[in-house]
Scaffold this active site. Structure first.
Site, PDB file in Angstrom:
ATOM      1  N   ILE A  27       0.846  -1.207   0.000  1.00  0.00           N
ATOM      2  CA  ILE A  27       0.000   0.000   0.000  1.00  0.00           C
ATOM      3  C   ILE A  27       0.876   1.250   0.000  1.00  0.00           C
ATOM      4  CG2 ILE A  27      -1.763   1.248   1.385  1.00  0.00           C
ATOM      5  CD1 ILE A  27      -2.827  -1.402   0.447  1.00  0.00           C
ATOM      6  N   ALA A 134      13.719  -4.595   8.713  1.00  0.00           N
ATOM      7  CA  ALA A 134      12.571  -3.838   9.219  1.00  0.00           C
ATOM      8  C   ALA A 134      12.020  -2.986   8.074  1.00  0.00           C
ATOM      9  CB  ALA A 134      13.017  -2.947  10.379  1.00  0.00           C
ATOM     10  N   TRP A 135      10.898  -2.320   8.309  1.00  0.00           N
ATOM     11  CA  TRP A 135      10.246  -1.591   7.217  1.00  0.00           C
ATOM     12  C   TRP A 135      10.719  -0.153   7.072  1.00  0.00           C
ATOM     13  CZ3 TRP A 135       8.389   2.300   9.963  1.00  0.00           C
ATOM     14  CH2 TRP A 135       7.862   2.052  11.237  1.00  0.00           C
ATOM     15  N   ASN A 136      11.493   0.365   8.031  1.00  0.00           N
ATOM     16  CA  ASN A 136      11.691   1.820   8.042  1.00  0.00           C
ATOM     17  C   ASN A 136      12.765   2.330   7.084  1.00  0.00           C
ATOM     18  OD1 ASN A 136      13.640   0.662   9.744  1.00  0.00           O
ATOM     19  ND2 ASN A 136      13.836   2.552  10.923  1.00  0.00           N
ATOM     20  N   LYS A 159      15.083 -11.283   3.386  1.00  0.00           N
ATOM     21  CA  LYS A 159      13.631 -11.117   3.533  1.00  0.00           C
ATOM     22  C   LYS A 159      13.343  -9.688   3.964  1.00  0.00           C
ATOM     23  CE  LYS A 159      10.549 -11.579   6.898  1.00  0.00           C
ATOM     24  NZ  LYS A 159       9.594 -10.533   6.503  1.00  0.00           N
ATOM     25  N   THR A 215      10.913  -9.249  18.695  1.00  0.00           N
ATOM     26  CA  THR A 215      11.144 -10.183  17.585  1.00  0.00           C
ATOM     27  C   THR A 215      12.597 -10.663  17.618  1.00  0.00           C
ATOM     28  OG1 THR A 215       9.728  -8.686  16.323  1.00  0.00           O
ATOM     29  CG2 THR A 215      10.655 -10.530  15.127  1.00  0.00           C
ATOM     30  N   GLU A 233      20.124  -5.838  15.281  1.00  0.00           N
ATOM     31  CA  GLU A 233      19.985  -4.364  15.317  1.00  0.00           C
ATOM     32  C   GLU A 233      18.551  -4.078  15.743  1.00  0.00           C
ATOM     33  OE1 GLU A 233      22.358  -2.325  15.004  1.00  0.00           O
ATOM     34  OE2 GLU A 233      23.919  -3.550  14.105  1.00  0.00           O
TER      35      GLU A 233
HETATM   36  P1  NDP Z   1       9.663  -6.323  13.517  1.00  0.00           P
HETATM   37  O1  NDP Z   1      10.475  -6.908  14.620  1.00  0.00           O
HETATM   38  O2  NDP Z   1       8.198  -6.354  13.629  1.00  0.00           O
HETATM   39  O3  NDP Z   1      10.017  -7.016  12.125  1.00  0.00           O
HETATM   40  C1  NDP Z   1      11.317  -7.059  11.602  1.00  0.00           C
HETATM   41  C2  NDP Z   1      11.425  -8.175  10.594  1.00  0.00           C
HETATM   42  O4  NDP Z   1      11.332  -9.435  11.247  1.00  0.00           O
HETATM   43  C3  NDP Z   1      10.308  -8.151   9.551  1.00  0.00           C
HETATM   44  O5  NDP Z   1      10.844  -8.537   8.315  1.00  0.00           O
HETATM   45  C4  NDP Z   1       9.352  -9.184  10.122  1.00  0.00           C
HETATM   46  O6  NDP Z   1       8.470  -9.704   9.175  1.00  0.00           O
HETATM   47  C5  NDP Z   1      10.323 -10.219  10.636  1.00  0.00           C
HETATM   48  N1  NDP Z   1       9.808 -11.155  11.633  1.00  0.00           N
HETATM   49  C6  NDP Z   1       8.699 -11.059  12.402  1.00  0.00           C
HETATM   50  N2  NDP Z   1       8.610 -12.136  13.223  1.00  0.00           N
HETATM   51  C7  NDP Z   1       9.687 -12.923  12.972  1.00  0.00           C
HETATM   52  C8  NDP Z   1      10.173 -14.156  13.500  1.00  0.00           C
HETATM   53  N3  NDP Z   1       9.528 -14.821  14.474  1.00  0.00           N
HETATM   54  N4  NDP Z   1      11.323 -14.673  13.002  1.00  0.00           N
HETATM   55  C9  NDP Z   1      12.015 -14.028  12.034  1.00  0.00           C
HETATM   56  N5  NDP Z   1      11.601 -12.851  11.491  1.00  0.00           N
HETATM   57  C10 NDP Z   1      10.457 -12.293  11.958  1.00  0.00           C
HETATM   58  O7  NDP Z   1      10.210  -4.829  13.339  1.00  0.00           O
HETATM   59  P2  NDP Z   1       9.567  -3.672  12.451  1.00  0.00           P
HETATM   60  O8  NDP Z   1       9.581  -4.097  11.031  1.00  0.00           O
HETATM   61  O9  NDP Z   1       8.311  -3.219  13.102  1.00  0.00           O
HETATM   62  O10 NDP Z   1      10.674  -2.534  12.568  1.00  0.00           O
HETATM   63  C11 NDP Z   1      10.675  -1.564  13.550  1.00  0.00           C
HETATM   64  C12 NDP Z   1      11.688  -1.918  14.623  1.00  0.00           C
HETATM   65  O11 NDP Z   1      12.974  -2.058  14.032  1.00  0.00           O
HETATM   66  C13 NDP Z   1      11.827  -0.835  15.669  1.00  0.00           C
HETATM   67  O12 NDP Z   1      11.853  -1.433  16.939  1.00  0.00           O
HETATM   68  C14 NDP Z   1      13.175  -0.208  15.352  1.00  0.00           C
HETATM   69  O13 NDP Z   1      13.784   0.389  16.447  1.00  0.00           O
HETATM   70  C15 NDP Z   1      13.937  -1.377  14.825  1.00  0.00           C
HETATM   71  N6  NDP Z   1      15.049  -0.944  13.981  1.00  0.00           N
HETATM   72  C16 NDP Z   1      16.333  -1.053  14.460  1.00  0.00           C
HETATM   73  C17 NDP Z   1      17.412  -0.578  13.713  1.00  0.00           C
HETATM   74  C18 NDP Z   1      18.816  -0.684  14.227  1.00  0.00           C
HETATM   75  O14 NDP Z   1      19.749  -0.523  13.437  1.00  0.00           O
HETATM   76  N7  NDP Z   1      19.045  -0.946  15.502  1.00  0.00           N
HETATM   77  C19 NDP Z   1      17.209   0.052  12.413  1.00  0.00           C
HETATM   78  C20 NDP Z   1      15.834   0.080  11.987  1.00  0.00           C
HETATM   79  C21 NDP Z   1      14.797  -0.384  12.767  1.00  0.00           C
HETATM   80  P3  NDP Z   1       7.141  -8.875   8.725  1.00  0.00           P
HETATM   81  O15 NDP Z   1       7.211  -7.510   9.288  1.00  0.00           O
HETATM   82  O16 NDP Z   1       7.237  -8.911   7.259  1.00  0.00           O
HETATM   83  O17 NDP Z   1       5.978  -9.618   9.273  1.00  0.00           O
END
Ligand code: NDP
Length: 487
Positions: A27, A134-136, A159, A215, A233
């Site tokens: 989206i 992550a998505w950001n 992924k 996660t 990270e």
């Molecule tokens: P999530 O933890 O929700 O997801 C991260 C990734 O892990 C996605 O691809 C997700 O899939 C996947 N995932 C979910 N469950 C599992 C599992 N059980 N096993 C393996 N992979 C899994 O994070 P967000 O995408 O919401 O990202 C935001 C977070 O990332 C914030 O907390 C932010 O602080 C952190 N972040 C940290 C950074 C750093 O460098 N320290 C940089 C950028 C972000 P899907 O979402 O496709 O379901």
């Protein structure tokens, strides 16, 4: 946007129709319009993709380091030449303003690729590694993981987040065009179950993960079961300490960068802003004045520096926190809040349905408030007052997280003293957010394991192997030095 934006598992240098029947829509967060269909990779796809990596590994890892370097440098050049089209894709997929994706996400991602292309490693490789994003910062995360991975001679199964998947195939095609052999960089699609399957797979040597702490705990736990190497990270709740002698203009600019850049969806956000009680009025007055420079609008207008949130679930989460801050924490709402009409009424018609929230500042916060303790990952600043610097440092460290921290002040010695006491892996003095390729970054405490970028970042993609060669002398045995006996 061309119809080929639909995404299928990318294996052996090309997209392949998924064996599974599941799919979802990507989206555009600024309009809520669907922009592509993302087909989930089935377990058969995941096994095939990992085996493609296993098959490609011997050739890629034995390709001379200088040749790998040339290929990756070519990929960096292609990437830079496509900055505009990649930035448009990232903007559509994430809702970030084009001014940001074209000037930060793509160029700094290319910097990291170029950096590691010049720092290729040989020997002691891992094998097939998994990158989970992550998505950001979609393409930037993909580059932070794949550049050192490939430079070190490993193969990668990547992924992306299911919310922002579009960049991954573009990157895979660039690698192929540059000469990366088929099977070395592959892409799979889907949610947490896809990530979990990859993490546990016995043919995967290493997992590099970016995402939430909760996660990360699951991913690290699953990887530990197989003794896989991990890089984590994770999230943060980082402090900004404004020292009593700070230049107010700088400190306000820094606090705004630390909270509103990328609509607050940055892992290193400095969301707890500690301000001396003695200068709180000056700081807040200037902050409120400067908030008018945050401009939402057409994402392709170069004056727009604020976009919508990335997805519906994330929007609900951030709005929930703002509501909690007003109604339950009863923090002082200095700016913003839930009345989004103020913002959306000024937007172009077609973007009014987007996932917009107002940049929000809560003043007079206390350490125990939920909005101060938990990562919101949206444009929500919490201002906390302090009386002594010692107290500010103690309170800043009073969190299980330790990703980033920053200090603003004129006395550079005092800034260093304060930074040295802050429990965080990424720190800034009198600025916020820059992360050049040569700077290793990673969180302390529950914010992560290991680092990305810099020389240290390459070490995460190679294994140690020590070989001791006896140069023609004797084996230092203890057995022939005594009288023989029969046991
Ligand atoms: P999530 O933890 O929700 O997801 C991260 C990734 O892990 C996605 O691809 C997700 O899939 C996947 N995932 C979910 N469950 C599992 C599992 N059980 N096993 C393996 N992979 C899994 O994070 P967000 O995408 O919401 O990202 C935001 C977070 O990332 C914030 O907390 C932010 O602080 C952190 N972040 C940290 C950074 C750093 O460098 N320290 C940089 C950028 C972000 P899907 O979402 O496709 O379901």
């Amino acid at each position: 946007m061309p119809p080929s934006m639909d995404r299928h598992t990318f294996i052996n240098g090309a997209p392949r129709s998924s064996h599974g029947s599941k799919s979802h829509q990507a989206i555009d967060p600024s309009t809520l319009e669907p922009i592509a269909t993302i087909h989930t990779s089935s377990e058969t796809d995941l096994d095939d993709v990992i085996q493609a990596g296993v098959k490609a590994f011997p050739t890629w890892s034995s390709t001379p380091a200088i040749e790998r370097s040339r290929i990756l440098l070519k990929a960096a050049a292609i990437l830079r030449s496509r900055t505009h089209e990649l930035a448009v894709i990232e903007t559509r997929s994430t809702g970030k303003p084009y001014s940001e994706t074209s000037q930060i996400d793509i160029p700094t991602g290319a910097d990291v690729l170029e950096y590691y292309a010049n720092l290729v490693a040989s020997g002691g490789l891992n094998g097939v590694c998994v990158g989970i994003g992550a998505w950001n910062y979609p393409i930037q995360i993909a580059l932070w993981k794949s550049s050192p991975c490939l430079a070190a001679g490993n193969c990668m199964v990547y992924k992306p987040s299911e919310f922002t998947s579009l960049h991954a195939e573009e990157l895979a095609k660039i690698y192929k065009e540059a000469g990366v052999p088929d099977g070395v960089f592959n892409v799979v699609y889907g949610g947490g179950d896809v990530g979990a399957y990859l993490t546990k797979h016995p043919d995967v040597a290493k997992v590099s993960f970016t995402g939430q702490v909760s996660t990360g705990r699951k991913v690290a736990g699953a990887a530990a079961g197989e003794m896989k190497y991990v890089t984590m990270e994770l999230g943060g709740k980082s402090p900004v300490i404004v020292l009593p002698d700070a230049d107010i203009e700088n400190a306000v600019d820094g606090a705004m960068m630390a909270n509103f850049f990328s609509t607050g969806q940055v892992c290193t956000n400095g969301t707890r802003v500690f301000v001396p009680r003695s200068i709180k009025s000056q700081f807040e007055k200037r902050l409120v004045e400067k908030m008018s420079y945050i401009r939402a609008g057409d994402l392709y207008d170069e004056n727009t520096n604020f976009g919508p949130l990335v997805s519906k679930p994330h929007y609900e989460k951030v709005v929930g926190y703002i509501k909690h801050g007003i109604e339950v924490d009863k923090a002082g709402l200095l700016y913003g809040g839930l009345d989004t009409e103020v913002l959306t009424s000024r937007l172009p018609e077609k973007t009014r349905k987007g996932l917009w929230v107002r940049p929000t500042v809560f003043a007079d916060c206390t350490d125990s408030m939920r909005i101060v303790k938990e990562e919101i990952f949206g444009p929500v600043m919490a201002i906390l007052y302090y009386d002594t610097v010692e107290e500010a440092v103690k309170r800043a460290n009073d969190t299980p997280l330790g990703l980033a921290a920053g200090v603003f002040g004129k006395d550079i010695n005092q800034c260093h003293q304060v930074i040295s006491q802050l429990e965080a892996g990424i720190t800034w003095i009198n600025t916020w957010g820059e992360s050049p390729a040569e700077m290793a970054v990673g969180g302390w405490k529950q914010s992560g394991v290991g680092v990305e970028n810099g020389r240290k970042g390459l070490e995460a993609w190679v294994r140690n192997k020590s070989t001791l060669v006896e140069m023609g002398g004797e084996v230092p045995t203890v057995f022939t030095k005594v009288l023989p006996s029969k046991l």
